[in-house]
Design a protein around this motif. Structure first.
Motif, PDB file in Angstrom:
ATOM      1  N   CYS A 210     -17.857 108.935  54.165  1.00 33.26           N
ATOM      2  CA  CYS A 210     -17.903 110.181  54.960  1.00 33.26           C
ATOM      3  C   CYS A 210     -18.624 110.089  56.297  1.00 33.26           C
ATOM      4  O   CYS A 210     -18.983 111.130  56.875  1.00 33.26           O
ATOM      5  CB  CYS A 210     -18.481 111.338  54.144  1.00 33.26           C
ATOM      6  SG  CYS A 210     -17.410 111.840  52.806  1.00 33.26           S
ATOM      7  N   ASP A 211     -18.866 108.891  56.775  1.00 32.30           N
ATOM      8  CA  ASP A 211     -19.381 108.751  58.143  1.00 32.30           C
ATOM      9  C   ASP A 211     -19.016 107.354  58.625  1.00 32.30           C
ATOM     10  O   ASP A 211     -19.866 106.573  59.018  1.00 32.30           O
ATOM     11  CB  ASP A 211     -20.895 108.979  58.177  1.00 32.30           C
ATOM     12  CG  ASP A 211     -21.424 109.111  59.616  1.00 32.30           C
ATOM     13  OD1 ASP A 211     -20.604 109.234  60.546  1.00 32.30           O
ATOM     14  OD2 ASP A 211     -22.643 109.061  59.800  1.00 32.30           O
ATOM     15  N   THR A 212     -17.715 107.064  58.582  1.00 26.99           N
ATOM     16  CA  THR A 212     -17.255 105.698  58.835  1.00 26.99           C
ATOM     17  C   THR A 212     -17.069 105.396  60.316  1.00 26.99           C
ATOM     18  O   THR A 212     -16.116 104.726  60.709  1.00 26.99           O
ATOM     19  CB  THR A 212     -15.929 105.451  58.103  1.00 26.99           C
ATOM     20  OG1 THR A 212     -15.048 106.547  58.417  1.00 26.99           O
ATOM     21  CG2 THR A 212     -16.115 105.380  56.623  1.00 26.99           C
ATOM     22  N   LYS A 213     -17.975 105.895  61.131  1.00 19.39           N
ATOM     23  CA  LYS A 213     -17.925 105.519  62.545  1.00 19.39           C
ATOM     24  C   LYS A 213     -18.054 103.997  62.632  1.00 19.39           C
ATOM     25  O   LYS A 213     -18.709 103.382  61.799  1.00 19.39           O
ATOM     26  CB  LYS A 213     -19.112 106.133  63.289  1.00 19.39           C
ATOM     27  CG  LYS A 213     -19.012 107.611  63.459  1.00 19.39           C
ATOM     28  CD  LYS A 213     -19.855 108.093  64.619  1.00 19.39           C
ATOM     29  CE  LYS A 213     -21.328 108.088  64.335  1.00 19.39           C
ATOM     30  NZ  LYS A 213     -22.097 108.928  65.265  1.00 19.39           N
ATOM     31  N   VAL A 214     -17.449 103.419  63.664  1.00 17.97           N
ATOM     32  CA  VAL A 214     -17.507 101.966  63.834  1.00 17.97           C
ATOM     33  C   VAL A 214     -18.938 101.465  63.717  1.00 17.97           C
ATOM     34  O   VAL A 214     -19.187 100.425  63.111  1.00 17.97           O
ATOM     35  CB  VAL A 214     -17.088 101.538  65.264  1.00 17.97           C
ATOM     36  CG1 VAL A 214     -16.695 100.083  65.292  1.00 17.97           C
ATOM     37  CG2 VAL A 214     -16.064 102.421  65.849  1.00 17.97           C
ATOM     38  N   ALA A 255     -15.290 107.131  75.349  1.00 24.25           N
ATOM     39  CA  ALA A 255     -16.485 107.370  74.540  1.00 24.25           C
ATOM     40  C   ALA A 255     -16.365 108.719  73.836  1.00 24.25           C
ATOM     41  O   ALA A 255     -15.567 109.571  74.233  1.00 24.25           O
ATOM     42  CB  ALA A 255     -17.720 107.357  75.426  1.00 24.25           C
ATOM     43  N   GLU A 256     -17.176 108.901  72.809  1.00 21.97           N
ATOM     44  CA  GLU A 256     -17.149 110.160  72.047  1.00 21.97           C
ATOM     45  C   GLU A 256     -17.473 111.358  72.947  1.00 21.97           C
ATOM     46  O   GLU A 256     -17.033 112.470  72.706  1.00 21.97           O
ATOM     47  CB  GLU A 256     -18.160 110.075  70.898  1.00 21.97           C
ATOM     48  CG  GLU A 256     -18.129 111.231  69.937  1.00 21.97           C
ATOM     49  CD  GLU A 256     -19.124 111.075  68.788  1.00 21.97           C
ATOM     50  OE1 GLU A 256     -20.341 111.075  69.033  1.00 21.97           O
ATOM     51  OE2 GLU A 256     -18.672 110.939  67.639  1.00 21.97           O
ATOM     52  N   ASP A 257     -18.267 111.094  73.978  1.00 20.72           N
ATOM     53  CA  ASP A 257     -18.689 112.178  74.873  1.00 20.72           C
ATOM     54  C   ASP A 257     -18.230 111.911  76.313  1.00 20.72           C
ATOM     55  O   ASP A 257     -18.887 112.303  77.269  1.00 20.72           O
ATOM     56  CB  ASP A 257     -20.210 112.332  74.824  1.00 20.72           C
ATOM     57  CG  ASP A 257     -20.921 111.028  75.147  1.00 20.72           C
ATOM     58  OD1 ASP A 257     -20.234 110.008  75.364  1.00 20.72           O
ATOM     59  OD2 ASP A 257     -22.167 111.023  75.190  1.00 20.72           O
ATOM     60  N   MET A 304     -11.512 118.084  63.392  1.00 16.91           N
ATOM     61  CA  MET A 304     -12.703 118.620  62.730  1.00 16.91           C
ATOM     62  C   MET A 304     -13.961 118.394  63.577  1.00 16.91           C
ATOM     63  O   MET A 304     -14.839 119.247  63.664  1.00 16.91           O
ATOM     64  CB  MET A 304     -12.893 117.972  61.351  1.00 16.91           C
ATOM     65  CG  MET A 304     -13.944 118.706  60.549  1.00 16.91           C
ATOM     66  SD  MET A 304     -14.307 118.089  58.892  1.00 16.91           S
ATOM     67  CE  MET A 304     -12.781 117.586  58.200  1.00 16.91           C
ATOM     68  N   GLN A 305     -14.008 117.243  64.242  1.00 22.55           N
ATOM     69  CA  GLN A 305     -15.190 116.960  65.065  1.00 22.55           C
ATOM     70  C   GLN A 305     -15.228 117.879  66.282  1.00 22.55           C
ATOM     71  O   GLN A 305     -16.303 118.295  66.719  1.00 22.55           O
ATOM     72  CB  GLN A 305     -15.199 115.478  65.481  1.00 22.55           C
ATOM     73  CG  GLN A 305     -16.540 114.989  65.958  1.00 22.55           C
ATOM     74  CD  GLN A 305     -17.621 115.054  64.892  1.00 22.55           C
ATOM     75  OE1 GLN A 305     -17.511 114.458  63.830  1.00 22.55           O
ATOM     76  NE2 GLN A 305     -18.693 115.792  65.151  1.00 22.55           N
ATOM     77  N   THR A 306     -14.063 118.231  66.814  1.00 22.28           N
ATOM     78  CA  THR A 306     -14.019 119.218  67.899  1.00 22.28           C
ATOM     79  C   THR A 306     -14.616 120.527  67.402  1.00 22.28           C
ATOM     80  O   THR A 306     -15.459 121.146  68.070  1.00 22.28           O
ATOM     81  CB  THR A 306     -12.563 119.481  68.364  1.00 22.28           C
ATOM     82  OG1 THR A 306     -11.927 118.253  68.660  1.00 22.28           O
ATOM     83  CG2 THR A 306     -12.533 120.363  69.607  1.00 22.28           C
ATOM     84  N   THR A 318     -28.034 123.367  67.800  1.00 17.43           N
ATOM     85  CA  THR A 318     -29.049 123.319  66.742  1.00 17.43           C
ATOM     86  C   THR A 318     -28.859 122.151  65.781  1.00 17.43           C
ATOM     87  O   THR A 318     -29.725 121.878  64.971  1.00 17.43           O
ATOM     88  CB  THR A 318     -29.017 124.627  65.914  1.00 17.43           C
ATOM     89  OG1 THR A 318     -27.698 124.778  65.369  1.00 17.43           O
ATOM     90  CG2 THR A 318     -29.348 125.839  66.772  1.00 17.43           C
ATOM     91  N   TYR A 319     -27.735 121.458  65.855  1.00 18.89           N
ATOM     92  CA  TYR A 319     -27.444 120.424  64.856  1.00 18.89           C
ATOM     93  C   TYR A 319     -27.509 119.008  65.439  1.00 18.89           C
ATOM     94  O   TYR A 319     -28.346 118.222  65.049  1.00 18.89           O
ATOM     95  CB  TYR A 319     -26.057 120.705  64.254  1.00 18.89           C
ATOM     96  CG  TYR A 319     -25.702 119.854  63.056  1.00 18.89           C
ATOM     97  CD1 TYR A 319     -25.954 120.283  61.757  1.00 18.89           C
ATOM     98  CD2 TYR A 319     -25.087 118.613  63.219  1.00 18.89           C
ATOM     99  CE1 TYR A 319     -25.627 119.495  60.651  1.00 18.89           C
ATOM    100  CE2 TYR A 319     -24.751 117.827  62.116  1.00 18.89           C
ATOM    101  CZ  TYR A 319     -25.012 118.273  60.837  1.00 18.89           C
ATOM    102  OH  TYR A 319     -24.683 117.494  59.762  1.00 18.89           O
ATOM    103  N   TYR A 320     -26.651 118.719  66.378  1.00 15.22           N
ATOM    104  CA  TYR A 320     -26.602 117.354  66.936  1.00 15.22           C
ATOM    105  C   TYR A 320     -27.671 117.160  68.010  1.00 15.22           C
ATOM    106  O   TYR A 320     -27.928 118.072  68.799  1.00 15.22           O
ATOM    107  CB  TYR A 320     -25.231 117.089  67.574  1.00 15.22           C
ATOM    108  CG  TYR A 320     -24.108 117.064  66.586  1.00 15.22           C
ATOM    109  CD1 TYR A 320     -23.962 115.993  65.716  1.00 15.22           C
ATOM    110  CD2 TYR A 320     -23.209 118.111  66.496  1.00 15.22           C
ATOM    111  CE1 TYR A 320     -22.933 115.964  64.789  1.00 15.22           C
ATOM    112  CE2 TYR A 320     -22.175 118.088  65.570  1.00 15.22           C
ATOM    113  CZ  TYR A 320     -22.050 117.010  64.727  1.00 15.22           C
ATOM    114  OH  TYR A 320     -21.031 116.985  63.809  1.00 15.22           O
TER     115      TYR A 320
END
Ligand code: GN1
Ligand code: MG
Length: 357
Positions: A210-214, A255-257, A304-306, A318-320
């Motif tokens: 559940c967090d299989t980022k590279v 990139a993710e951001d 879902m990440q969006t 408040t989270y990331y």
């Protein structure tokens, strides 16, 4: 920080503690000891605002690592300490240390290992096999694992959380993100396919990472996968979680951001290599309904990440962890672009999977 490390069963004198990695949730440090050039341990402060049941969290991790260790031993794998994480208990034989305010854990550092933010097709194939084998090793675990974050990858819940954020509009950001809210809404029903199949009894939950980022995978110098790290979110989920989240990070050409959306595309070479490896690693248990829906999984995770980044932006971050005020907005835009790219390639993904038969 050195005092914290001393609460654990360690043999050597500590010389230094330095930050490690780029996780968005926990704080991680490498611990150096006397007489050794390389770090010896990894110290982590567990983000217990997010992982509220630390007991359950550490218990899950111990069950998983012990099960994998047993499998590797049975299969006569060499160098086991480099292929599964080894946690060190406290002097009181506890799985974590609570300093009255914060929660800490310690594990052995795996030396001469490398993490990457991007991979080439060859590494992607190996990673696919490794995550597939990870799920496969856990497919016969005979203990139940709790959900360290309840309904973590349940898109219906994530959409509800977004809706709640919009209703509150705590920091007045809703007006500037209308476009994304509308686009998300248009696809919401289709994207909740996984939850529907589950309710209909057609799709199982299995133990997933559940967090299989590279960057949650360690490689050796030759590019072989050593082991999968960051086990906080190991819990029952659809296999889509592990397949989709890896591609969300690895197949993204940006990139993710990324602030420059033109950098972003969904790289089909990475998809193909990863899928090939994944299907090899999971052949002992993967059901046709799971296999058929892998292209859906590849779209689901950027989607879902969006939703998650956008909800956090609307909630006032408040989270990331963020590095600047619009960070979650940039992440939202970048993940959405990736979603659109994956959406366009869905039929190509399907054709590829069919061609592998
Ligand atoms: C978080 O901790 P890290 O950076 O590996 C998050 C994932 C997200 C990811 C986005 C517990 O993972 O679910 O996909 O950020 N972990 C948690 O980069 O929420
Ligand atoms: Mg991580």
């Amino acid at each position: 920080m050195k005092d914290i490390v001393l609460k654990f069963k360690i043999e050597n004198a500590i010389t230094d503690v330095k930050p490690l990695g780029e996780g968005l949730i926990n704080d991680t440090f490498k611990v150096y000891v006397e007489g050794e050039e390389k770090p010896k341990y990894v110290l982590q402060r567990i983000n217990n605002a997010i992982f509220q049941d630390v007991e359950l969290l550490q218990d899950n991790i111990e069950k998983v690592t012990e099960h994998i260790r047993k499998k590797l031993t049975e299969n006569n794998v060499d160098d086991i300490d480099r292929k599964v994480l080894r946690f060190i208990r406290t002097n009181d034989d506890e799985k974590f240390y609570f300093d009255g305010e914060k929660y800490w854990r310690l594990m052995a550092f795996i030396s001469d290992s490398y993490t990457y933010q991007t991979v080439n097709p060859e590494y992607s194939y190996t990673a696919g096999k490794a995550f597939g084998e990870f799920q496969s090793m856990l497919s016969d675990i005979d203990v139940t694992l709790g959900e360290t974050i309840p309904s973590f990858h349940n898109l219906e819940l994530r959409l509800k959380q977004l809706e709640e954020a919009v209703e509150k509009d705590a920091v007045g950001r809703v007006k500037e993100v209308k476009y994304y809210l509308d686009e998300i809404e248009k696809r919401a029903e289709d994207m909740c396919l996984g939850e529907r199949l589950y309710r209909e009894g057609k799709l199982p939950k299995r133990i997933c990472h559940c967090d299989t980022k590279v960057n949650n995978m360690l490689f050796d110098k030759e590019g072989n996968v050593l082991c999968v790290i960051d086990l906080d979110t190991v819990m029952p989920s659809f296999i889509f979680s592990d397949f989709g989240d890896f591609l969300r990070s690895a197949a993204n050409t940006g990139a993710e951001d990324d602030k420059n959306l033109d950098n972003i595309d969904f790289n089909m070479e990475i998809f193909k290599a990863f899928t090939k490896g994944y299907l090899e690693g999971t052949k002992s248990f993967l059901l046709p309904i799971e296999k058929e829906n892998l292209p859906y999984a590849a779209k689901l995770f950027p989607y879902m990440q969006t939703v998650r980044f956008l909800a956090d932006y609307i909630n006032g971050d408040t989270y990331y962890k963020i590095q600047y005020p619009e960070h979650n907005l940039d992440r939202t835009k970048a993940q959405w672009r990736l979603f659109e790219c994956a959406e366009k390639k869905e039929s190509e993904m399907r054709d590829f999977i069919l061609s592998l038969r």
